[in-house]
Design an enzyme around this catalytic site. Structure first.
Site, PDB file in Angstrom:
ATOM      1  N   GLU A 255       0.875  -1.172   0.000  1.00  0.00           N
ATOM      2  CA  GLU A 255       0.000   0.000   0.000  1.00  0.00           C
ATOM      3  C   GLU A 255       0.908   1.215   0.000  1.00  0.00           C
ATOM      4  O   GLU A 255       1.587   1.502   0.984  1.00  0.00           O
ATOM      5  CB  GLU A 255      -0.914   0.006   1.224  1.00  0.00           C
ATOM      6  CG  GLU A 255      -1.880   1.181   1.230  1.00  0.00           C
ATOM      7  CD  GLU A 255      -2.448   1.476   2.587  1.00  0.00           C
ATOM      8  OE1 GLU A 255      -2.386   2.646   3.020  1.00  0.00           O
ATOM      9  OE2 GLU A 255      -2.949   0.532   3.228  1.00  0.00           O
ATOM     10  N   CYS A 294      -3.247   7.914   4.232  1.00  0.00           N
ATOM     11  CA  CYS A 294      -3.018   7.385   2.887  1.00  0.00           C
ATOM     12  C   CYS A 294      -4.254   7.555   2.017  1.00  0.00           C
ATOM     13  O   CYS A 294      -4.163   7.506   0.792  1.00  0.00           O
ATOM     14  CB  CYS A 294      -2.609   5.917   2.957  1.00  0.00           C
ATOM     15  SG  CYS A 294      -3.801   4.870   3.826  1.00  0.00           S
TER      16      CYS A 294
END
Length: 684
Positions: A255, A294
């Site tokens: 990620e 994020c």
């Protein structure tokens, strides 16, 4: 100076040397030091393989799930300790709630997911597949826990959630974890791990912790291990190219950087509720965790004729955000995680300023409450304006990981979709519109480049979890730049830590291996009707063949009258020319009702408490008047239920395969019915 501990083979060990100093993001004062020098990383991996993995693998899904729930309840008793440390990371109470209680919430969510799995150490995946004409050979798929360890290399922004959202999944799957939090906020992770170990709830070896460098840890991984990484793409690619990872084909879930975007539909005007929803969502995503998420919104796409109205409305909204000491109740945005993070954000904004201009905020000044703006890692929210998003590419390539976002124009939905794709893959995107036609166009056009898309309007805004909130039962990850990975996602996430193996054999063998009855397997005959048995006494494959019943035209007429279902095919006077039937045909539900009358043990009270439902009911052949039917009734699967209250009656769910056959022994219907069955008195 407090040196953080590393949890190695169930012992707390401090590394050699002074280590890296960690600082309070608000005051600049030192909090702790972290080092992993001198740790035996090979021993950690070996311990996870030889102790932690077997300890978890021998537990069933239900036992692992109850373990997660007990751990979540335990951690909730230590919230004050966690919050006190979280404030030092620069997080407000609301930010900390997301990280701490959001992480614990993942434990609760995956604890509940145990009910989607059997009370076994393994799981059956999908449906059986017949591989022969005579039904003596078939195939199936099973899921078994990997024999390795999950190595989680996490980011600094969520020191608790980042660990628990991943560990909840691998623990439910039956795999232990080695957690390496980002060093700068690892003191909070360490506190949570200390509480976890003190609880005694996890089996030995289920969790180990590294506060500092990973050293040579990755030199010792095997094909049975799984590595997850959250952080910068450049670091991720360096790790992913590690020789051992390539040689062993170790799964690597990434990620990485994500330039997430939000789109304002061209149907929305300042007078609409969706306008306020749009402004509020952006402000929230820019200021929660000081933009250090994020999933935060980095790119804002707005119809070109509404650009000025939007950036002015956003500026007004951002100006109402109080920045400062997160311990002050009036503060709504705290500090970045540290001075190094603030410097990094400023450097990235400077890159963006070559093709944008600041319309709100400032790089070098910020007004703070109850804090020192120089000692703390504070920064102003910064709203940038880019008027040429198709030719100024930096905004689609550079991420300032803080309270920074850029507003850009589009002329039509095709352009909005194209602009969203210039980010080359993101974790999430949102579109604010009251027009589902516009929403559908965006979802179908942009879906290939985003891991999750939120359609936001007044119909769902009050209960929406928001653009930036990954949810345990939905996948978290994205294609391309976002890393191409996938976390959580409910059952999907658990499967990442299990090996799917195809098995082939006779239906009887597959039944005995999976503990789920497969059609055409040899049944177990028993003189005692299965409805007279308690849950513990039932055997998978236990089977009865019922007596037979002739279906008459009068039966069909009566069922039509009592049910009100006078569909033409069930009427005697219908001209059946051009239909699928030769004559009056029995209702499918009538046939199922007759089947129940054949297999149910009647009149006497017995351990069957109630009919719980019917799955996968199919009518496979017409039943005409004069047809004689009977039932092959087989115990397919057993699912124990837990007592939520001490007064609850101990019970389980039995699944039964109902095969309805006619006088030529051909199947006319098939279903799986579920009954709730009592356990023996005194059994839980």
């Amino acid at each position: 100076m407090n040196k953080l501990g590393n949890l190695v083979r169930n012992e707390w060990i401090t590394g050699d040397g002074d280590g890296q100093f960690l600082y309070n993001a608000v005051t600049g004062e030192p909090v702790a030091a972290a080092t992993t020098n001198g740790l035996d990383f090979k021993a950690m991996v070996d311990y996870a393989h030889s102790v932690g993995n077997p300890n978890l693998r021998r537990l069933t899904f239900h036992e692992r799930g109850r373990m997660l729930r007990a751990l979540a309840l335990y951690l909730r008793n230590h919230l004050d300790t966690f919050y006190a440390l979280s404030y030092k990371t620069g997080a407000t109470k609301a930010d900390s709630w997301i990280d701490i209680e959001g992480g614990i919430g993942n434990l609760f969510a995956y604890a509940s997911l145990r009910r989607k799995f059997p009370d076994e150490t393994f799981a059956v995946d999908g449906e059986g597949i017949s591989l022969s004409k005579q039904n003596t050979f078939m195939g199936h798929h099973m899921l078994v826990p990997k024999e390795g360890v999950a190595i989680h290399i996490n980011a600094f922004n969520f020191p608790v959630w980042g660990m628990l959202e991943k560990c909840a999944v691998n623990w439910l799957a039956g795999v232990p974890a080695i957690v390496k939090p980002a060093t700068v906020t690892s003191y909070l992770t360490e506190a949570v791990v200390k509480a976890i170990i003190a609880s005694g709830i996890l089996p030995k070896g289920a969790l180990q912790l590294i506060c500092g460098s990973v050293g040579d840890l990755l030199d010792h991984v095997t094909a049975q291990d799984v590595i997850t990484f959250t952080g910068s793409k450049s670091t991720a690619l360096q790790l992913k190219k590690h020789d051992r990872i390539l040689q062993e084909s170790v799964p690597f879930n990434m990620e990485a950087d994500s330039l997430n975007c939000i789109v304002l539909g061209d149907d929305v005007s300042p007078a609409d509720a969706e306008w306020d929803i749009f402004i509020k969502e952006i402000r929230k995503e820019m200021t929660v965790k000081a933009g250090q998420k994020c999933t935060a919104i980095r790119r804002i796409f707005v119809p070109e004729n509404k650009m000025e109205d939007v950036w002015k409305a956003l500026s007004k909204s951002l100006s109402q955000t109080v920045i400062g000491n997160p311990l002050n109740d009036k503060v709504r945005m705290g500090a970045l995680a540290g001075q190094s993070q603030r410097n990094e954000v400023k450097q990235q904004v400077q890159k963006l300023l070559a093709s944008t201009q600041i319309v709100y905020g400032a790089l070098d000044s910020v007004e703070v409450m109850d804090a020192d703006a120089n000692k703390g890692a504070f920064i102003s929210p910064i709203l940038l304006l880019n008027e040429k998003p198709f030719t100024s590419t930096a905004v689609h390539e550079v991420e300032a990981f803080g309270p920074v976002s850029t507003i850009m124009p589009y002329t039509n939905m095709e352009e909005a979709i194209a602009l969203s794709k210039l980010g080359k893959g993101s974790l999430c995107s949102s579109i604010v519109t009251a027009n589902d036609r516009i929403a559908k166009q965006y979802v179908l056009g942009a879906g290939t480049h985003h891991g999750r898309i939120l359609i936001l309007n007044k119909a769902c805004a009050k209960e929406s979890t928001g653009h930036g909130s990954p949810l345990p039962m939905l996948v978290h990850g994205g294609p391309g730049r976002a890393g191409g990975g996938e976390e959580m996602g409910g059952i999907r996430g658990v499967q990442h830590y299990m090996q799917r193996v195809a098995i082939q054999g006779s239906p009887t063998s597959i039944t005995n291996i999976t503990n789920v009855y497969q059609q055409y397997a040899k049944g177990i005959e028993n003189a005692i009707h299965p409805f007279k048995k308690y849950f513990e006494e039932l055997q998978i494959g236990e089977q009865i063949i019922t007596s037979k019943r002739i279906i008459t035209s009068e039966d069909i007429d009566k069922f039509a009258d009592i049910s009100g279902d006078h569909f033409y095919a069930h009427l005697t006077h219908t001209d059946f020319t051009g239909t699928m039937f030769e004559q009056q045909v029995a209702h499918g539900y009538f046939i199922m009702s007759i089947a129940a009358g054949l297999f149910v043990y009647s009149y006497e009270k017995n351990p069957v408490l109630l009919n719980y439902g019917i799955d996968e009911l199919r009518f496979t052949k017409p039943v005409y008047p004069g047809t004689e039917i009977y039932v092959r009734f087989t115990c397919k699967e057993k699912i124990p239920q837990e007592q939520r209250e001490p007064t609850d009656l101990p019970r389980g769910i039995a699944k039964w395969l109902v095969e309805i056959l006619d006088d030529s022994n051909e199947q006319v219907g098939i279903a799986t019915i579920l009954t709730m069955v009592a356990k023996k008195p005194g059994h839980n």
